[in-house]
Design a protein around this motif. Structure first.
Motif, mmCIF file in Angstrom:
data_model
loop_
_atom_site.group_PDB
_atom_site.id
_atom_site.type_symbol
_atom_site.label_atom_id
_atom_site.label_comp_id
_atom_site.label_asym_id
_atom_site.label_seq_id
_atom_site.Cartn_x
_atom_site.Cartn_y
_atom_site.Cartn_z
ATOM 1 N N ALA A 43 3.889 -1.256 10.452
ATOM 2 C CA ALA A 43 3.635 -1.948 9.189
ATOM 3 C C ALA A 43 3.693 -0.967 8.024
ATOM 4 C CB ALA A 43 2.285 -2.656 9.235
ATOM 5 N N SER A 44 4.564 0.025 8.136
ATOM 6 C CA SER A 44 4.607 1.057 7.102
ATOM 7 C C SER A 44 5.322 0.597 5.838
ATOM 8 C CB SER A 44 5.270 2.328 7.647
ATOM 9 O OG SER A 44 6.592 2.040 8.044
ATOM 10 N N SER A 45 6.187 -0.376 5.927
ATOM 11 C CA SER A 45 6.870 -0.869 4.736
ATOM 12 C C SER A 45 6.180 -2.129 4.237
ATOM 13 C CB SER A 45 8.337 -1.169 5.032
ATOM 14 O OG SER A 45 8.443 -2.352 5.789
ATOM 15 N N THR A 46 6.406 -2.426 2.981
ATOM 16 C CA THR A 46 5.817 -3.640 2.415
ATOM 17 C C THR A 46 6.327 -4.870 3.148
ATOM 18 O OG1 THR A 46 5.624 -2.564 0.279
ATOM 19 C CG2 THR A 46 5.523 -4.969 0.296
ATOM 20 N N GLY A 47 7.609 -4.902 3.449
ATOM 21 C CA GLY A 47 8.173 -6.040 4.173
ATOM 22 C C GLY A 47 7.519 -6.246 5.527
ATOM 23 N N GLU A 48 7.299 -5.158 6.236
ATOM 24 C CA GLU A 48 6.636 -5.261 7.534
ATOM 25 C C GLU A 48 5.174 -5.658 7.367
ATOM 26 O OE1 GLU A 48 7.948 -5.266 10.624
ATOM 27 O OE2 GLU A 48 9.841 -5.219 9.550
ATOM 28 N N ALA A 49 4.538 -5.159 6.326
ATOM 29 C CA ALA A 49 3.144 -5.549 6.071
ATOM 30 C C ALA A 49 3.060 -7.040 5.792
ATOM 31 C CB ALA A 49 2.562 -4.737 4.919
ATOM 32 N N LEU A 50 4.049 -7.590 5.073
ATOM 33 C CA LEU A 50 4.060 -9.029 4.809
ATOM 34 C C LEU A 50 4.203 -9.827 6.099
ATOM 35 C CD1 LEU A 50 6.236 -9.269 1.576
ATOM 36 C CD2 LEU A 50 3.791 -9.751 1.787
ATOM 37 N N ARG A 51 4.849 -9.248 7.081
ATOM 38 C CA ARG A 51 5.019 -9.936 8.362
ATOM 39 C C ARG A 51 3.706 -10.054 9.132
ATOM 40 N NH1 ARG A 51 9.603 -11.840 9.497
ATOM 41 N NH2 ARG A 51 11.515 -11.027 8.650
ATOM 42 N N THR A 52 2.684 -9.323 8.725
ATOM 43 C CA THR A 52 1.375 -9.451 9.378
ATOM 44 C C THR A 52 0.642 -10.696 8.907
ATOM 45 O OG1 THR A 52 0.129 -8.147 7.757
ATOM 46 C CG2 THR A 52 1.176 -6.922 9.562
ATOM 47 N N LEU A 53 1.170 -11.350 7.875
ATOM 48 C CA LEU A 53 0.515 -12.521 7.284
ATOM 49 C C LEU A 53 0.983 -13.802 7.944
ATOM 50 C CD1 LEU A 53 0.897 -11.589 3.509
ATOM 51 C CD2 LEU A 53 -0.996 -11.044 5.046
ATOM 52 N N THR A 54 0.134 -14.822 7.868
ATOM 53 C CA THR A 54 0.574 -16.157 8.265
ATOM 54 C C THR A 54 1.547 -16.662 7.194
ATOM 55 O OG1 THR A 54 -1.167 -17.323 7.071
ATOM 56 C CG2 THR A 54 -1.673 -16.629 9.344
ATOM 57 N N ALA A 55 2.261 -17.710 7.503
ATOM 58 C CA ALA A 55 3.201 -18.285 6.530
ATOM 59 C C ALA A 55 2.467 -18.697 5.253
ATOM 60 C CB ALA A 55 3.932 -19.477 7.152
ATOM 61 N N ARG A 56 1.295 -19.304 5.391
ATOM 62 C CA ARG A 56 0.533 -19.735 4.224
ATOM 63 C C ARG A 56 0.077 -18.536 3.399
ATOM 64 N NH1 ARG A 56 -4.414 -24.008 3.823
ATOM 65 N NH2 ARG A 56 -2.659 -25.399 3.871
ATOM 66 N N GLU A 57 -0.472 -17.523 4.064
ATOM 67 C CA GLU A 57 -0.942 -16.342 3.348
ATOM 68 C C GLU A 57 0.194 -15.689 2.569
ATOM 69 O OE1 GLU A 57 -4.490 -14.923 6.403
ATOM 70 O OE2 GLU A 57 -2.467 -14.106 6.626
ATOM 71 N N ARG A 58 1.345 -15.580 3.198
ATOM 72 C CA ARG A 58 2.497 -14.971 2.526
ATOM 73 C C ARG A 58 2.871 -15.761 1.286
ATOM 74 N NH1 ARG A 58 7.409 -11.956 4.254
ATOM 75 N NH2 ARG A 58 8.918 -12.299 2.596
ATOM 76 N N ALA A 59 2.977 -17.077 1.421
ATOM 77 C CA ALA A 59 3.359 -17.918 0.284
ATOM 78 C C ALA A 59 2.342 -17.804 -0.849
ATOM 79 C CB ALA A 59 3.512 -19.376 0.731
ATOM 80 N N LEU A 60 1.069 -17.819 -0.507
ATOM 81 C CA LEU A 60 0.036 -17.697 -1.544
ATOM 82 C C LEU A 60 0.091 -16.336 -2.224
ATOM 83 C CD1 LEU A 60 -2.986 -19.370 0.289
ATOM 84 C CD2 LEU A 60 -1.584 -20.352 -1.548
ATOM 85 N N LEU A 61 0.301 -15.283 -1.456
ATOM 86 C CA LEU A 61 0.367 -13.941 -2.026
ATOM 87 C C LEU A 61 1.591 -13.792 -2.938
ATOM 88 C CD1 LEU A 61 -1.455 -11.427 -1.691
ATOM 89 C CD2 LEU A 61 0.280 -10.533 -0.138
ATOM 90 N N VAL A 62 2.697 -14.372 -2.538
ATOM 91 C CA VAL A 62 3.902 -14.336 -3.379
ATOM 92 C C VAL A 62 3.662 -15.095 -4.672
ATOM 93 C CG1 VAL A 62 6.294 -15.157 -3.567
ATOM 94 C CG2 VAL A 62 5.548 -13.928 -1.514
ATOM 95 N N MET A 63 3.038 -16.262 -4.572
ATOM 96 C CA MET A 63 2.764 -17.038 -5.781
ATOM 97 C C MET A 63 1.802 -16.283 -6.699
ATOM 98 S SD MET A 63 2.562 -20.818 -4.064
ATOM 99 C CE MET A 63 2.309 -21.733 -5.572
ATOM 100 N N ARG A 64 0.864 -15.552 -6.130
ATOM 101 C CA ARG A 64 -0.092 -14.804 -6.950
ATOM 102 C C ARG A 64 0.568 -13.599 -7.615
ATOM 103 N NH1 ARG A 64 -1.773 -12.241 -10.097
ATOM 104 N NH2 ARG A 64 -3.711 -11.098 -10.239
ATOM 105 N N TYR A 65 1.280 -12.783 -6.843
ATOM 106 C CA TYR A 65 1.786 -11.529 -7.391
ATOM 107 C C TYR A 65 3.225 -11.590 -7.896
ATOM 108 C CZ TYR A 65 -2.532 -9.333 -6.190
ATOM 109 O OH TYR A 65 -3.855 -9.011 -6.146
ATOM 110 N N ARG A 66 4.106 -12.322 -7.268
ATOM 111 C CA ARG A 66 5.478 -12.414 -7.785
ATOM 112 C C ARG A 66 5.547 -13.363 -8.966
ATOM 113 N NH1 ARG A 66 10.212 -15.066 -7.893
ATOM 114 N NH2 ARG A 66 12.119 -13.861 -7.693
ATOM 115 N N ASP A 67 4.856 -14.506 -8.822
ATOM 116 C CA ASP A 67 4.868 -15.496 -9.891
ATOM 117 C C ASP A 67 3.782 -15.228 -10.927
ATOM 118 O OD1 ASP A 67 6.849 -16.665 -8.392
ATOM 119 O OD2 ASP A 67 5.610 -18.300 -7.660
ATOM 120 N N GLY A 68 2.799 -14.416 -10.567
ATOM 121 C CA GLY A 68 1.731 -14.062 -11.503
ATOM 122 C C GLY A 68 0.746 -15.183 -11.770
ATOM 123 N N LEU A 69 0.578 -16.085 -10.813
ATOM 124 C CA LEU A 69 -0.280 -17.251 -11.015
ATOM 125 C C LEU A 69 -1.730 -16.977 -10.616
ATOM 126 C CD1 LEU A 69 2.050 -20.048 -9.623
ATOM 127 C CD2 LEU A 69 1.758 -19.297 -11.990
#
Length: 166
Positions: free
Chosen positions: A84-110
């Motif tokens: 899990a050394s890369s960000t992409g691999e770290a994202l793979r440790t998340l559930t589908a819901r967690e990933r989507a929520l994290l993307v909406m929070r940090y990529r979309d800034g919501l």
């Protein structure tokens, strides 16, 4: 060609690549993202009241993609990767819901209320999902600089202020 078909065509030409890229970031899976965008387009334009402009369609399709990503389940997604050394691999440790929520929070800034509105969830579910996601990312990559406090307190309150990009 009728009006809705022209709007659909214009939407896919103007925003198709950005929608696919966004869905891929939300899901981490290009095939699932393509299917999700296709389903969202069908639902948006098959609902009987099609959007009038490509920008209106973009907003409607994007909301459907967000909701689908948050509700998505994928067998095996929760498995820890070997590295899990890369960000992409770290994202793979998340559930589908967690990933989507994290993307909406940090990529979309919501902020939590905007994520809840866009995803059709209760704010409590969003807070719990973000907290779990941040904790898992920090466990995999402590140097990532994420904090539960920031995830829960920051962000924009309105989704209309966010632009989809590639």
């Amino acid at each position: 060609m009728n009006r809705w078909a022209r709007t659909l065509d214009a939407t896919t030409r103007a925003h198709g690549a950005a929608l696919l890229a966004y869905a891929t970031v939300l899901t981490g899976d290009e095939r699932a993202a393509a299917a999700m965008v296709e389903d969202a387009l069908v639902a948006t334009f098959g609902s009987g009241r099609a959007p009038e402009t490509p920008d209106d369609a973009l907003a409607a399709v994007r909301r459907r993609v967000q909701r689908a990503a948050v509700r998505r389940t994928q067998a095996g997604w929760d498995a820890e990767p070997a590295d899990a050394s890369s960000t992409g691999e770290a994202l793979r440790t998340l559930t589908a819901r967690e990933r989507a929520l994290l993307v909406m929070r940090y990529r979309d800034g919501l902020a939590v209320p905007a994520i809840a509105a866009a995803a059709g969830l209760h704010e409590r579910a969003v807070r719990e999902g973000l907290e779990s996601a941040v904790e898992r990312i920090v466990a995999a990559r402590p140097e990532a600089g994420l904090s539960v406090e920031d995830a829960l307190a920051g962000g924009l309150l309105e989704t209309s202020d966010v632009e989809v990009g590639p």
